[in-house]
Design a protein around this motif. Structure first.
Motif, PDB file in Angstrom:
ATOM      1  N   LYS A  75       0.821  -1.205   0.000  1.00  0.00           N
ATOM      2  CA  LYS A  75       0.000   0.000   0.000  1.00  0.00           C
ATOM      3  C   LYS A  75       0.860   1.262   0.000  1.00  0.00           C
ATOM      4  N   GLU A  76       2.062   1.154   0.544  1.00  0.00           N
ATOM      5  CA  GLU A  76       2.960   2.305   0.626  1.00  0.00           C
ATOM      6  C   GLU A  76       3.901   2.396  -0.572  1.00  0.00           C
ATOM      7  N   THR A  77       3.907   1.366  -1.398  1.00  0.00           N
ATOM      8  CA  THR A  77       4.869   1.247  -2.491  1.00  0.00           C
ATOM      9  C   THR A  77       4.497   2.122  -3.681  1.00  0.00           C
ATOM     10  N   THR A  78       5.473   2.813  -4.235  1.00  0.00           N
ATOM     11  CA  THR A  78       5.253   3.587  -5.465  1.00  0.00           C
ATOM     12  C   THR A  78       6.019   2.994  -6.644  1.00  0.00           C
ATOM     13  N   VAL A  79       7.029   2.171  -6.343  1.00  0.00           N
ATOM     14  CA  VAL A  79       7.852   1.544  -7.386  1.00  0.00           C
ATOM     15  C   VAL A  79       8.151   0.119  -6.956  1.00  0.00           C
ATOM     16  N   ILE A  80       8.088  -0.807  -7.916  1.00  0.00           N
ATOM     17  CA  ILE A  80       8.568  -2.163  -7.649  1.00  0.00           C
ATOM     18  C   ILE A  80       9.714  -2.454  -8.606  1.00  0.00           C
ATOM     19  N   ILE A  81      10.783  -3.022  -8.077  1.00  0.00           N
ATOM     20  CA  ILE A  81      11.901  -3.471  -8.903  1.00  0.00           C
ATOM     21  C   ILE A  81      12.050  -4.968  -8.653  1.00  0.00           C
ATOM     22  N   ALA A  82      11.843  -5.759  -9.701  1.00  0.00           N
ATOM     23  CA  ALA A  82      11.770  -7.214  -9.550  1.00  0.00           C
ATOM     24  C   ALA A  82      12.935  -7.908 -10.242  1.00  0.00           C
ATOM     25  N   ASP A  83      13.471  -8.907  -9.580  1.00  0.00           N
ATOM     26  CA  ASP A  83      14.469  -9.798 -10.154  1.00  0.00           C
ATOM     27  C   ASP A  83      13.744 -10.780 -11.070  1.00  0.00           C
ATOM     28  N   LEU A  84      14.014 -10.712 -12.367  1.00  0.00           N
ATOM     29  CA  LEU A  84      13.325 -11.549 -13.349  1.00  0.00           C
ATOM     30  C   LEU A  84      14.180 -12.702 -13.848  1.00  0.00           C
ATOM     31  N   GLU A  85      15.217 -13.057 -13.111  1.00  0.00           N
ATOM     32  CA  GLU A  85      16.018 -14.208 -13.501  1.00  0.00           C
ATOM     33  C   GLU A  85      15.186 -15.496 -13.437  1.00  0.00           C
ATOM     34  N   ALA A  86      15.500 -16.442 -14.295  1.00  0.00           N
ATOM     35  CA  ALA A  86      14.792 -17.730 -14.290  1.00  0.00           C
ATOM     36  C   ALA A  86      14.949 -18.385 -12.919  1.00  0.00           C
ATOM     37  N   TYR A  87      13.881 -19.030 -12.457  1.00  0.00           N
ATOM     38  CA  TYR A  87      13.875 -19.604 -11.105  1.00  0.00           C
ATOM     39  C   TYR A  87      13.141 -20.942 -11.117  1.00  0.00           C
ATOM     40  N   ARG A  88      13.849 -22.003 -10.829  1.00  0.00           N
ATOM     41  CA  ARG A  88      13.271 -23.354 -10.817  1.00  0.00           C
ATOM     42  C   ARG A  88      12.515 -23.673 -12.105  1.00  0.00           C
ATOM     43  N   GLY A  89      13.077 -23.285 -13.211  1.00  0.00           N
ATOM     44  CA  GLY A  89      12.461 -23.486 -14.511  1.00  0.00           C
ATOM     45  C   GLY A  89      12.975 -22.429 -15.468  1.00  0.00           C
TER      46      GLY A  89
END
Length: 369
Positions: A75-89
């Motif tokens: 609810k407080e977040t204005t930006v998300i930065i996600a690790d998009l590396e392949a994971y278990r597949g």
């Protein structure tokens, strides 16, 4: 430091998403990312910074505590930065993609980073050629084979080939450009609650599943819709037209992906209930489009349900070195030990039933009513 001194980014709060919490020394990596963001003047809403109920003898309650904290933090977040590396597949961690869906639904900026933007036809080791066409391990012409990620990720997220710091650099430039844009008296429109389905029966069910990429997907979804109709409910699938979204006839893969994403996200906004196929897809993860739609649906207040062929807990479903070795898998990552059959994002946000769609739909309808 110039940027920090002028406070250009002090209103931004970055949520750091990724499977690092499962890695050996992963929390050190997360702390380093947080410190870097703070040094540039950003706030950070890294999950699990608050007290959690991790001593509860009921492991699912521990997971629920983590998810409740995530919900609050988002609810407080204005930006998300996600690790998009392949994971278990061959594809990214579905829990992180769920969080991307949540962030997108609330109007946060979405960024992702990867070292590998090659096509999934290249990254998926189980893809193969037949009669000049690429097929996946399920025997279908491989969906989004020419893209690095699924349409929901392509459509919602700015993807940087690099690392967390490279995303920060792009984010800073984007914010600076937006300040200039606003100074030009431009108008930004918020479509976060935009609904285009006007003549629908209530409630409307969205059938979120990877069957959208199967050769017989149309027939499968039509059967599912017929079953819903038997219970008096209208259902739509990812393959159905979304009012207000025009189909593109472009052969450009990014334009096609954006068009698909626009359709999928509009279906999520229009529906009242999401019934999601949470079975493994390209490894031990939930399909990324399904994960994104679930996260988006949760943030928009939709009622979520999931179903799987096997709802045994993850520590029994994913091969690991066992409790004595922290349930580390072959990559050194932890398998979640919360007694849920899927990542806690799903387990803590919805009821998950065991069985095929036709065997679980009655339980869903009974719960809805």
């Amino acid at each position: 430091m110039y940027r920090y001194q002028h406070g250009l980014f002090k209103k931004e709060a970055i949520y750091i998403a990724g499977p690092e919490c499962f890695y050996t020394y992963g929390y050190d990596a997360l702390a380093a990312m947080k410190a870097r963001a703070h040094a540039l003047g950003f706030g950070v809403t890294l999950p699990n910074d608050h007290p959690l109920d991790m001593e509860n003898p009921d492991k699912q309650k521990r997971a629920d505590s983590i998810f409740a904290d995530l919900d609050k933090v988002m609810k407080e977040t204005t930006v998300i930065i996600a690790d998009l590396e392949a994971y278990r597949g061959a594809e990214p961690d579905s829990g992180s993609v769920y969080e991307l869906g949540m962030a997108y639904a609330k109007g946060a900026r979405c960024y992702g980073y990867t070292r590998d933007k090659r096509s999934l036809a290249t990254k998926n080791q189980q893809s193969y050629l037949k009669d000049g066409k690429v097929y996946d391990e399920r025997g279908n012409m491989m969906p989004y084979a020419e893209l690095p990620f699924s349409p929901t990720i392509i459509g919602s997220t700015k993807i940087v080939e690099g690392d967390f710091d490279d995303c920060l650099k792009m984010l800073m430039t984007d914010i600076e450009e937006e300040y200039k844009f606003k100074a030009g008296r431009a108008v930004l429109t918020d479509h976060s609650r935009h609904v285009t389905e006007k003549d629908k029966k209530r409630p409307l069910i969205y059938l979120s599943g990877f069957e959208r990429y199967d050769a017989d997907g149309v027939e499968v979804f039509e059967k599912m819709k017929e079953i819903c109709a038997e219970y008096g409910y209208e259902a739509i699938s990812p393959l159905d037209h979304a009012p207000g979204v025009m189909d593109t006839d472009s052969d450009n893969p990014y334009m096609k992906a954006m068009n698909l994403f626009d359709r999928f996200q509009q279906h999520v906004r229009n529906c009242d209930i999401i019934i999601a196929n949470l079975n493994d897809y390209r490894g031990y993860e939930i399909n990324n489009d399904v994960a994104f739609e679930c996260g988006m649906g949760f943030e928009l207040g939709k009622k979520l349900y999931g179903y799987m062929d096997n709802t045994d807990k993850l520590t029994n479903r994913i091969p690991s070195l066992g409790a004595d070795r922290e349930y580390r898998d072959q990559t050194g990552s932890n398998v979640e030990d919360f007694d849920y059959p899927a990542n806690l994002m799903f387990g803590s946000s919805m009821k998950i039933f065991e069985g095929k769609f036709e065997s679980i739909i009655k339980k869903v309808i009974e719960d809805v009513q």
